[in-house]
Motif scaffolding. Structure first.
Motif, PDB file in Angstrom:
ATOM      1  N   ASN A  82       0.849  -1.194   0.000  1.00 19.06           N
ATOM      2  CA  ASN A  82       0.000   0.000   0.000  1.00 19.06           C
ATOM      3  C   ASN A  82       0.882   1.241   0.000  1.00 19.06           C
ATOM      4  O   ASN A  82       0.908   2.000   0.968  1.00 19.06           O
ATOM      5  N   HIS A 106      -5.466  -1.359  -0.499  1.00 21.43           N
ATOM      6  CA  HIS A 106      -6.427  -0.281  -0.674  1.00 21.43           C
ATOM      7  C   HIS A 106      -6.851  -0.206  -2.131  1.00 21.43           C
ATOM      8  O   HIS A 106      -6.039  -0.354  -3.040  1.00 21.43           O
ATOM      9  N   TYR A 141     -15.730  -3.809   3.475  1.00 24.18           N
ATOM     10  CA  TYR A 141     -14.371  -3.605   2.964  1.00 24.18           C
ATOM     11  C   TYR A 141     -13.994  -2.129   3.062  1.00 24.18           C
ATOM     12  O   TYR A 141     -12.927  -1.790   3.579  1.00 24.18           O
ATOM     13  N   MET A 182     -11.047  -0.633   5.425  1.00 22.60           N
ATOM     14  CA  MET A 182      -9.899   0.019   4.789  1.00 22.60           C
ATOM     15  C   MET A 182      -9.738   1.469   5.274  1.00 22.60           C
ATOM     16  O   MET A 182      -8.622   1.958   5.407  1.00 22.60           O
ATOM     17  N   THR A 206      -7.625   1.364   8.381  1.00 25.03           N
ATOM     18  CA  THR A 206      -6.354   0.661   8.261  1.00 25.03           C
ATOM     19  C   THR A 206      -5.171   1.613   8.238  1.00 25.03           C
ATOM     20  O   THR A 206      -4.134   1.349   8.830  1.00 25.03           O
TER      21      THR A 206
END
Length: 132
Positions: A20, A58, A117, A121, A124
């Motif tokens: 990421n 992501h 999701y 995310m 995160t």
């Protein structure tokens, strides 16, 4: 453990996580701008327990690692500020049965089924406009 929190070894040697690169790798608690919004630990689906590293890319739109849904379609998460939260999942794709190979990972998440999701995310890491 959230892959974007702590030293990710070879994946974060350059100061960013290669998985990421446009998102902040938090090496210290003081680097987390809103510790109440970034999870550190969470329960993981048995099919995706393959290391100590909970990772999803992501904007990829697919589950690589899947959260657990043991508690009536919910999972426990702990955040960088120390609080814990029981998150009730809304999407059917987040809750495959906890039995061998039931999740069939990795898998694409339909656009209409990405609420969980997207929620996870957003908790995160934080976005950089350019890779670090």
């Amino acid at each position: 453990m959230n892959a974007m929190v702590g030293d990710a070894g070879e994946f974060s040697n350059a100061g960013a996580n290669v998985n990421n690169p446009n998102y902040k790798q938090f090496f210290r608690l003081s680097q987390i701008p809103k510790p109440n919004m970034i999870f550190v630990f969470m329960e993981e689906h048995p099919d995706s327990v393959n290391d100590g590293y909970f990772l999803n890319k992501h904007r990829a739109g697919q589950w690589l690692d899947l959260p657990a849904s043991f508690h009536n379609r919910s999972a426990n998460l702990t955040f960088a500020d120390g609080h814990a939260e029981l998150r009730k999942w809304r999407s059917a794709s987040t809750c495959p049965p906890a039995r061998p190979d039931a999740a069939n990972l990795p898998f694409e998440i339909p656009l209409w089924d990405r609420a969980d999701y997207d929620w996870l995310m957003a908790r995160t890491s934080v976005y950089y406009s350019t890779p670090k």
